[in-house]
Design a protein around this motif. Structure first.
Motif, PDB file in Angstrom:
ATOM      1  N   HIS A 122      -6.966   3.227   8.865  1.00 28.94           N
ATOM      2  CA  HIS A 122      -7.178   4.112   7.721  1.00 28.94           C
ATOM      3  C   HIS A 122      -8.251   3.556   6.782  1.00 28.94           C
ATOM      4  O   HIS A 122      -9.151   4.295   6.340  1.00 28.94           O
ATOM      5  CB  HIS A 122      -5.849   4.271   6.981  1.00 28.94           C
ATOM      6  CG  HIS A 122      -5.940   4.953   5.654  1.00 28.94           C
ATOM      7  ND1 HIS A 122      -6.155   6.310   5.519  1.00 28.94           N
ATOM      8  CD2 HIS A 122      -5.836   4.455   4.389  1.00 28.94           C
ATOM      9  CE1 HIS A 122      -6.182   6.626   4.238  1.00 28.94           C
ATOM     10  NE2 HIS A 122      -5.992   5.530   3.525  1.00 28.94           N
ATOM     11  N   THR A 141       2.616  -5.305   4.649  1.00 28.60           N
ATOM     12  CA  THR A 141       2.853  -4.087   5.409  1.00 28.60           C
ATOM     13  C   THR A 141       3.762  -4.388   6.602  1.00 28.60           C
ATOM     14  O   THR A 141       3.545  -5.391   7.289  1.00 28.60           O
ATOM     15  CB  THR A 141       1.513  -3.526   5.925  1.00 28.60           C
ATOM     16  OG1 THR A 141       0.607  -3.369   4.828  1.00 28.60           O
ATOM     17  CG2 THR A 141       1.704  -2.190   6.617  1.00 28.60           C
ATOM     18  N   GLN A 162       3.207  -0.942  11.171  1.00 25.22           N
ATOM     19  CA  GLN A 162       2.338  -0.016  10.455  1.00 25.22           C
ATOM     20  C   GLN A 162       1.003  -0.654  10.056  1.00 25.22           C
ATOM     21  O   GLN A 162       0.132   0.022   9.508  1.00 25.22           O
ATOM     22  CB  GLN A 162       3.044   0.500   9.200  1.00 25.22           C
ATOM     23  CG  GLN A 162       4.248   1.376   9.513  1.00 25.22           C
ATOM     24  CD  GLN A 162       4.985   1.804   8.262  1.00 25.22           C
ATOM     25  OE1 GLN A 162       5.556   0.972   7.557  1.00 25.22           O
ATOM     26  NE2 GLN A 162       4.965   3.091   7.964  1.00 25.22           N
ATOM     27  N   TYR A 204       0.851  -1.187   0.000  1.00 26.92           N
ATOM     28  CA  TYR A 204       0.000   0.000   0.000  1.00 26.92           C
ATOM     29  C   TYR A 204       0.889   1.239   0.000  1.00 26.92           C
ATOM     30  O   TYR A 204       1.857   1.326   0.754  1.00 26.92           O
ATOM     31  CB  TYR A 204      -0.891  -0.009   1.238  1.00 26.92           C
ATOM     32  CG  TYR A 204      -2.074   0.927   1.176  1.00 26.92           C
ATOM     33  CD1 TYR A 204      -3.286   0.501   0.640  1.00 26.92           C
ATOM     34  CD2 TYR A 204      -1.997   2.227   1.676  1.00 26.92           C
ATOM     35  CE1 TYR A 204      -4.392   1.345   0.598  1.00 26.92           C
ATOM     36  CE2 TYR A 204      -3.089   3.078   1.632  1.00 26.92           C
ATOM     37  CZ  TYR A 204      -4.286   2.634   1.091  1.00 26.92           C
ATOM     38  OH  TYR A 204      -5.376   3.467   1.050  1.00 26.92           O
ATOM     39  N   GLU A 205       0.575   2.195  -0.852  1.00 30.02           N
ATOM     40  CA  GLU A 205       1.387   3.406  -0.931  1.00 30.02           C
ATOM     41  C   GLU A 205       1.034   4.372   0.196  1.00 30.02           C
ATOM     42  O   GLU A 205      -0.112   4.453   0.636  1.00 30.02           O
ATOM     43  CB  GLU A 205       1.178   4.085  -2.291  1.00 30.02           C
ATOM     44  CG  GLU A 205       1.658   3.251  -3.478  1.00 30.02           C
ATOM     45  CD  GLU A 205       1.468   3.959  -4.800  1.00 30.02           C
ATOM     46  OE1 GLU A 205       0.986   5.118  -4.785  1.00 30.02           O
ATOM     47  OE2 GLU A 205       1.795   3.363  -5.841  1.00 30.02           O
ATOM     48  N   ASN A 206       2.007   5.108   0.652  1.00 28.31           N
ATOM     49  CA  ASN A 206       1.821   6.157   1.660  1.00 28.31           C
ATOM     50  C   ASN A 206       1.128   5.620   2.913  1.00 28.31           C
ATOM     51  O   ASN A 206       0.012   6.009   3.257  1.00 28.31           O
ATOM     52  CB  ASN A 206       1.009   7.321   1.077  1.00 28.31           C
ATOM     53  CG  ASN A 206       1.659   7.926  -0.152  1.00 28.31           C
ATOM     54  OD1 ASN A 206       2.871   8.103  -0.188  1.00 28.31           O
ATOM     55  ND2 ASN A 206       0.865   8.217  -1.168  1.00 28.31           N
ATOM     56  N   LEU A 207       1.819   4.716   3.578  1.00 25.87           N
ATOM     57  CA  LEU A 207       1.243   4.073   4.763  1.00 25.87           C
ATOM     58  C   LEU A 207       0.943   5.098   5.853  1.00 25.87           C
ATOM     59  O   LEU A 207       1.818   5.883   6.239  1.00 25.87           O
ATOM     60  CB  LEU A 207       2.206   3.019   5.299  1.00 25.87           C
ATOM     61  CG  LEU A 207       2.309   1.734   4.480  1.00 25.87           C
ATOM     62  CD1 LEU A 207       3.460   0.880   4.986  1.00 25.87           C
ATOM     63  CD2 LEU A 207       1.006   0.963   4.543  1.00 25.87           C
ATOM     64  N   PRO A 208      -0.293   5.089   6.373  1.00 23.17           N
ATOM     65  CA  PRO A 208      -0.642   6.025   7.445  1.00 23.17           C
ATOM     66  C   PRO A 208      -0.173   5.506   8.801  1.00 23.17           C
ATOM     67  O   PRO A 208       0.042   4.313   8.992  1.00 23.17           O
ATOM     68  CB  PRO A 208      -2.173   6.060   7.386  1.00 23.17           C
ATOM     69  CG  PRO A 208      -2.545   4.700   6.874  1.00 23.17           C
ATOM     70  CD  PRO A 208      -1.441   4.291   5.928  1.00 23.17           C
ATOM     71  N   LYS A 209      -0.021   6.417   9.749  1.00 29.54           N
ATOM     72  CA  LYS A 209       0.338   6.043  11.103  1.00 29.54           C
ATOM     73  C   LYS A 209      -0.918   5.730  11.912  1.00 29.54           C
ATOM     74  O   LYS A 209      -1.979   6.326  11.693  1.00 29.54           O
ATOM     75  CB  LYS A 209       1.122   7.169  11.783  1.00 29.54           C
ATOM     76  CG  LYS A 209       2.491   7.433  11.175  1.00 29.54           C
ATOM     77  CD  LYS A 209       3.205   8.539  11.932  1.00 29.54           C
ATOM     78  CE  LYS A 209       4.583   8.802  11.340  1.00 29.54           C
ATOM     79  NZ  LYS A 209       5.293   9.897  12.056  1.00 29.54           N
TER      80      LYS A 209
END
Length: 368
Positions: A236, A225, A229, A155-160
């Motif tokens: 998200h 992932t 994360q 997944y691109e731009n993994l959120p915190k």
């Protein structure tokens, strides 16, 4: 997600499940047959399958099973779905399936030949392999408009993870289990289907490859992932799906007490912040799937662990077969087979009772 890759769905698809379709390793092909809204299977490639159709494996379906992609072309497919990973490889020896997993990228000759032939015939290729086909010579063989999609991409731009975000609309049912390949995805999708049949605005959050192939509201390959994360990514996905639905179903992976995958299972459970949990268990299984030397955890201990980690009660147990239902009923929770009669309804009723109070109203919605 898969649904965003093509302008018109469902795609007419050939499912490649060579040697594995009728076995647990064929679960992706089986799941697509049973539940996919993004793909319309028109043929299955499995040279070892003894029946001419899929009916003996997935009752209620009647998709031809053939021995090669060339045979499948007469059904006018648009895509080849490689519904296996390298670790699913096995061979029939004396009539029995011998699971002999391979390393990522180590594909049998027949697998490579099938994929190359599909590309030459102009088919899109949707791959569950660990190997990234877009990074092979196949990319240079594509015609204009032809696609290769590696499903198992990060997944691109993994959120915190925040832990502070609360849902504003949807209630969430998390489907956990005692091991891998016990029926968690089937239970989650059958509950989702039952909710839709009642007129409930239900969505599905996918956490694995079959979920994306089946079609989901939001989804990602969570096991691609970094574990620290994973909870943030699940949080998200749930937050993205929340404003659109009154109910969400999400499938966990493996078991929170699995020595190899417990961290992943826990991350999905805690990231989803469930309102109720459905727990899936096979009472005939005594050891971990593909780890015969590792016993399953004590069932009641695992249920308590899921409740403590997830902060929500286990509302019911899902299993397969009426004998399994009888054996597990002693735990004092509702038990059902989701593929038998009103099994999915029993599980959904039990989950709704958690947040509806003693009157058992069917209203779904509100904040968590």
């Amino acid at each position: 997600m898969l649904v965003s890759e093509f302008p018109k769905l469902p795609l007419r698809a050939v499912l490649f499940a060579d040697g594995a379709f009728s076995h647990p390793e064929g679960k992706t092909a089986q799941g697509v047959l049973r539940h996919s809204t993004a793909l319309r299977p028109v043929a299955i490639v499995d040279r070892s399958h003894p029946s001419p159709t899929s009916a003996s494996v997935v009752p209620g379906t009647d998709v031809p099973v053939v021995g090669s992609i060339e045979e499948a072309m007469r059904f006018d497919p648009e895509a080849l779905v490689v519904a296996l990973t390298e670790s699913d490889f096995g061979e029939s020896v004396d009539g029995k399936f011998l699971h002999t997993p391979r390393d990522p990228g180590d594909l049998p000759v027949f697998w490579w030949d099938t994929i190359r032939t599909a590309v030459r015939h102009g088919l899109h290729v949707i791959s569950c392999l660990h190997a990234r086909l877009l990074e092979t010579e196949l990319a240079g063989m594509l015609a204009e408009g032809q696609r290769i999609i590696d499903i198992r991409r990060p997944y691109e731009n993994l959120p915190k993870y925040s832990g502070r975000l609360t849902r504003t609309r949807a209630k969430l049912i998390h489907v956990a289990g005692s091991d891998c390949v016990v029926g968690k995805r089937t239970a989650a999708l059958q509950i989702h289907r039952e909710a839709l049949s009642r007129g409930i605005d239900s969505g599905y959050v996918g956490t694995g490859q079959t979920c994306l192939l089946a079609g989901c509201t939001e989804g990602a390959i969570i096991d691609r992932t970094p574990v620290f994360q994973a909870a943030g990514l699940v949080e998200h996905l749930v937050q993205r799906a929340d404003p659109r639905h009154d109910l969400l179903a999400i499938k966990g992976q493996a078991s929170v007490m699995h020595p190899a995958f417990g961290g992943l299972a826990t991350a999905i459970l805690q990231g989803s912040q469930p309102d109720a949990v459905i727990f899936v268990h096979d009472p005939d299984r005594g050891a971990r799937y593909h780890w015969d030397h590792l016993p399953l955890a004590d069932l009641e201990t695992e249920i308590r662990m899921v409740e403590q980690l997830g902060g929500a009660p286990v509302a019911a147990i899902a299993t397969r077969g009426r004998a399994g239902v009888r054996r597990l009923s002693a735990l004092g929770l509702p038990v059902a087979d989701v593929l038998d009669g009103d099994g999915a309804a029993v599980l959904l009723d039990a989950a709704e009772a958690v947040w509806s109070g003693p009157r058992g109203a069917r209203a779904v919605g509100g904040t968590r």
